[in-house]
Design a protein around this motif. Structure first.
Motif, mmCIF file in Angstrom:
data_model
loop_
_atom_site.group_PDB
_atom_site.id
_atom_site.type_symbol
_atom_site.label_atom_id
_atom_site.label_comp_id
_atom_site.label_asym_id
_atom_site.label_seq_id
_atom_site.Cartn_x
_atom_site.Cartn_y
_atom_site.Cartn_z
ATOM 1 N N GLY A 143 60.126 60.390 -130.489
ATOM 2 C CA GLY A 143 58.764 59.876 -130.622
ATOM 3 C C GLY A 143 58.738 58.359 -130.493
ATOM 4 N N GLN A 144 59.711 57.712 -131.107
ATOM 5 C CA GLN A 144 59.840 56.258 -130.988
ATOM 6 C C GLN A 144 60.028 55.882 -129.515
ATOM 7 O OE1 GLN A 144 63.312 54.913 -133.075
ATOM 8 N NE2 GLN A 144 62.624 52.793 -133.180
ATOM 9 N N LEU A 145 60.857 56.644 -128.809
ATOM 10 C CA LEU A 145 61.097 56.380 -127.392
ATOM 11 C C LEU A 145 59.811 56.510 -126.582
ATOM 12 C CD1 LEU A 145 63.057 55.744 -125.078
ATOM 13 C CD2 LEU A 145 63.615 58.193 -124.999
ATOM 14 N N THR A 146 58.955 57.474 -126.924
ATOM 15 C CA THR A 146 57.702 57.614 -126.163
ATOM 16 C C THR A 146 56.805 56.402 -126.359
ATOM 17 O OG1 THR A 146 56.522 58.883 -127.874
ATOM 18 C CG2 THR A 146 57.767 60.146 -126.221
ATOM 19 N N VAL A 147 56.857 55.777 -127.520
ATOM 20 C CA VAL A 147 56.091 54.540 -127.727
ATOM 21 C C VAL A 147 56.645 53.445 -126.812
ATOM 22 C CG1 VAL A 147 55.507 52.720 -129.384
ATOM 23 C CG2 VAL A 147 55.402 55.123 -130.078
ATOM 24 N N TYR A 148 57.957 53.349 -126.748
ATOM 25 C CA TYR A 148 58.586 52.367 -125.855
ATOM 26 C C TYR A 148 58.167 52.634 -124.409
ATOM 27 C CZ TYR A 148 61.982 50.555 -129.337
ATOM 28 O OH TYR A 148 62.590 49.970 -130.404
ATOM 29 N N LEU A 149 58.130 53.922 -124.027
ATOM 30 C CA LEU A 149 57.708 54.265 -122.673
ATOM 31 C C LEU A 149 56.287 53.778 -122.420
ATOM 32 C CD1 LEU A 149 59.072 57.927 -122.310
ATOM 33 C CD2 LEU A 149 60.090 55.817 -121.412
ATOM 34 N N ARG A 150 55.389 54.069 -123.341
ATOM 35 C CA ARG A 150 53.992 53.663 -123.195
ATOM 36 C C ARG A 150 53.888 52.143 -123.061
ATOM 37 N NH1 ARG A 150 50.888 56.266 -121.524
ATOM 38 N NH2 ARG A 150 50.310 57.764 -123.083
ATOM 39 N N LEU A 151 54.613 51.423 -123.902
ATOM 40 C CA LEU A 151 54.548 49.962 -123.876
ATOM 41 C C LEU A 151 55.165 49.367 -122.607
ATOM 42 C CD1 LEU A 151 55.349 49.204 -127.617
ATOM 43 C CD2 LEU A 151 53.121 49.088 -126.480
ATOM 44 N N ASN A 152 55.930 50.171 -121.875
ATOM 45 C CA ASN A 152 56.507 49.736 -120.606
ATOM 46 C C ASN A 152 55.781 50.342 -119.411
ATOM 47 O OD1 ASN A 152 59.164 48.030 -120.665
ATOM 48 N ND2 ASN A 152 59.161 49.286 -122.513
ATOM 49 N N GLU A 153 54.561 50.849 -119.663
ATOM 50 C CA GLU A 153 53.711 51.395 -118.603
ATOM 51 C C GLU A 153 54.310 52.624 -117.920
ATOM 52 O OE1 GLU A 153 50.605 50.283 -118.323
ATOM 53 O OE2 GLU A 153 51.023 48.722 -119.806
ATOM 54 N N GLU A 154 55.169 53.343 -118.621
ATOM 55 C CA GLU A 154 55.718 54.604 -118.110
ATOM 56 C C GLU A 154 54.844 55.743 -118.623
ATOM 57 O OE1 GLU A 154 58.243 54.792 -115.981
ATOM 58 O OE2 GLU A 154 58.614 52.626 -116.074
ATOM 59 N N LYS A 155 54.823 56.837 -117.904
ATOM 60 C CA LYS A 155 54.038 57.991 -118.339
ATOM 61 C C LYS A 155 54.760 58.695 -119.482
ATOM 62 C CE LYS A 155 51.556 58.718 -114.126
ATOM 63 N NZ LYS A 155 51.108 59.652 -113.123
ATOM 64 N N VAL A 156 54.008 59.046 -120.513
ATOM 65 C CA VAL A 156 54.546 59.750 -121.669
ATOM 66 C C VAL A 156 54.491 61.248 -121.390
ATOM 67 C CG1 VAL A 156 54.222 60.233 -124.126
ATOM 68 C CG2 VAL A 156 53.884 57.911 -123.258
ATOM 69 N N PRO A 157 55.643 61.922 -121.482
ATOM 70 C CA PRO A 157 55.651 63.358 -121.176
ATOM 71 C C PRO A 157 55.022 64.189 -122.292
ATOM 72 C CG PRO A 157 57.824 62.670 -121.907
ATOM 73 C CD PRO A 157 56.983 61.416 -121.824
ATOM 74 N N ALA A 158 54.435 65.300 -121.905
ATOM 75 C CA ALA A 158 53.977 66.288 -122.883
ATOM 76 C C ALA A 158 55.221 66.915 -123.498
ATOM 77 C CB ALA A 158 53.120 67.338 -122.203
ATOM 78 N N MET A 159 55.226 67.062 -124.802
ATOM 79 C CA MET A 159 56.402 67.632 -125.463
ATOM 80 C C MET A 159 56.051 68.880 -126.245
ATOM 81 S SD MET A 159 58.632 64.401 -126.534
ATOM 82 C CE MET A 159 58.966 63.129 -125.357
ATOM 83 N N TYR A 160 55.298 68.724 -127.311
ATOM 84 C CA TYR A 160 54.925 69.881 -128.122
ATOM 85 C C TYR A 160 53.457 70.213 -127.947
ATOM 86 C CZ TYR A 160 59.373 68.907 -130.334
ATOM 87 O OH TYR A 160 60.708 68.691 -130.563
ATOM 88 N N GLY A 161 52.830 69.525 -127.059
ATOM 89 C CA GLY A 161 51.416 69.699 -126.757
ATOM 90 C C GLY A 161 51.054 68.729 -125.654
ATOM 91 N N PRO A 162 49.783 68.621 -125.333
ATOM 92 C CA PRO A 162 49.369 67.780 -124.215
ATOM 93 C C PRO A 162 49.707 66.300 -124.408
ATOM 94 C CG PRO A 162 47.593 69.203 -124.960
ATOM 95 C CD PRO A 162 48.694 69.317 -125.972
ATOM 96 N N SER A 163 49.826 65.633 -123.282
ATOM 97 C CA SER A 163 49.993 64.186 -123.237
ATOM 98 C C SER A 163 48.840 63.632 -122.408
ATOM 99 C CB SER A 163 51.323 63.835 -122.564
ATOM 100 O OG SER A 163 51.326 62.512 -122.089
ATOM 101 N N ALA A 164 48.339 62.475 -122.766
ATOM 102 C CA ALA A 164 47.258 61.852 -122.006
ATOM 103 C C ALA A 164 47.670 61.585 -120.565
ATOM 104 C CB ALA A 164 46.829 60.552 -122.681
ATOM 105 N N ASP A 165 48.976 61.511 -120.317
ATOM 106 C CA ASP A 165 49.464 61.252 -118.972
ATOM 107 C C ASP A 165 49.665 62.500 -118.145
ATOM 108 O OD1 ASP A 165 49.561 58.483 -119.329
ATOM 109 O OD2 ASP A 165 51.514 58.618 -120.285
ATOM 110 N N GLU A 166 49.761 63.651 -118.770
ATOM 111 C CA GLU A 166 50.017 64.870 -118.013
ATOM 112 C C GLU A 166 48.865 65.870 -118.027
ATOM 113 O OE1 GLU A 166 53.793 66.549 -119.040
ATOM 114 O OE2 GLU A 166 54.873 64.793 -118.306
ATOM 115 N N PHE A 167 48.015 65.784 -119.024
ATOM 116 C CA PHE A 167 46.869 66.695 -119.114
ATOM 117 C C PHE A 167 45.636 65.882 -119.450
ATOM 118 C CE2 PHE A 167 50.624 69.065 -120.483
ATOM 119 C CZ PHE A 167 50.584 70.119 -119.604
ATOM 120 N N HIS A 168 44.632 65.954 -118.612
ATOM 121 C CA HIS A 168 43.434 65.142 -118.839
ATOM 122 C C HIS A 168 42.318 65.995 -119.374
ATOM 123 C CE1 HIS A 168 46.052 62.925 -116.448
ATOM 124 N NE2 HIS A 168 45.299 62.582 -115.460
#
Length: 168
Positions: A143-168
């Motif tokens: 989860g911490q890594l996904t925050v780092y991804l977001r802050l680096n403009e990378e798409k956050v993957p859906a893991m246990y449910g939807p992600s704003a980057d993969e499901f709109h």
């Protein structure tokens, strides 16, 4: 279901989720961190890639003392590429899968110790330590890594449910 089967099934589910996060790690940003007290991205990504491999270590040994020079090989180091991160994940998972397949229910119920400089920090049944020190701990750092991804403009993957980057 017995503990062994539970952990084997849990491992398989966590591999896919962890792989998705590792595949999004930007290369060339190992030193990046969001705050002076935060981990560097390279270290955090390597930690996430290695954590499922801890299962083998915990099944095959009765303790870990991070203050012991013999534990040096257990310590995380940043990797230079995404390919190296995925290789670390795959190798650790293969060892952990084999260790779980070879273990017994009785062994998973025996205590496992975590130590620092000889001082026992935790001494609990192995199945509790696998749940807390591997799976829950991994979810935290992933989860911490996904925050780092977001802050680096990378798409956050859906893991246990939807992600704003993969499901709109």
């Amino acid at each position: 279901m017995d503990l062994k089967q539970f952990f084997l099934e849990k491992l398989e589910r966590e591999i896919a989720v962890t792989r998705k996060a590792i595949e999004r790690v930007p290369e060339g940003k190992n030193d990046w961190k969001p705050h002076p007290r935060s981990m560097e991205l390279g270290y955090l990504a390597a930690l996430v890639a290695e954590m499922l491999g801890w299962i083998a270590f915990m099944v095959e040994r009765d303790s870990l003392d991070l203050g012991d020079p013999a534990s040096e090989g257990f310590k995380t180091r940043a990797r230079e590429s995404k390919a190296e991160l995925l290789e670390a994940l795959d190798k650790g998972v293969a060892r952990s899968r084999a260790a779980l397949e070879a273990t017994t229910e009785e062994h998973l119920k025996k205590n496992w110790q975590f130590k620092m400089g000889g001082q026992v920090i935790s001494d609990l049944p192995r199945y509790v330590m696998l749940t807390d020190a591997v799976f829950s701990h991994l979810a935290h750092h992933r989860g911490q890594l996904t925050v780092y991804l977001r802050l680096n403009e990378e798409k956050v993957p859906a893991m246990y449910g939807p992600s704003a980057d993969e499901f709109h």
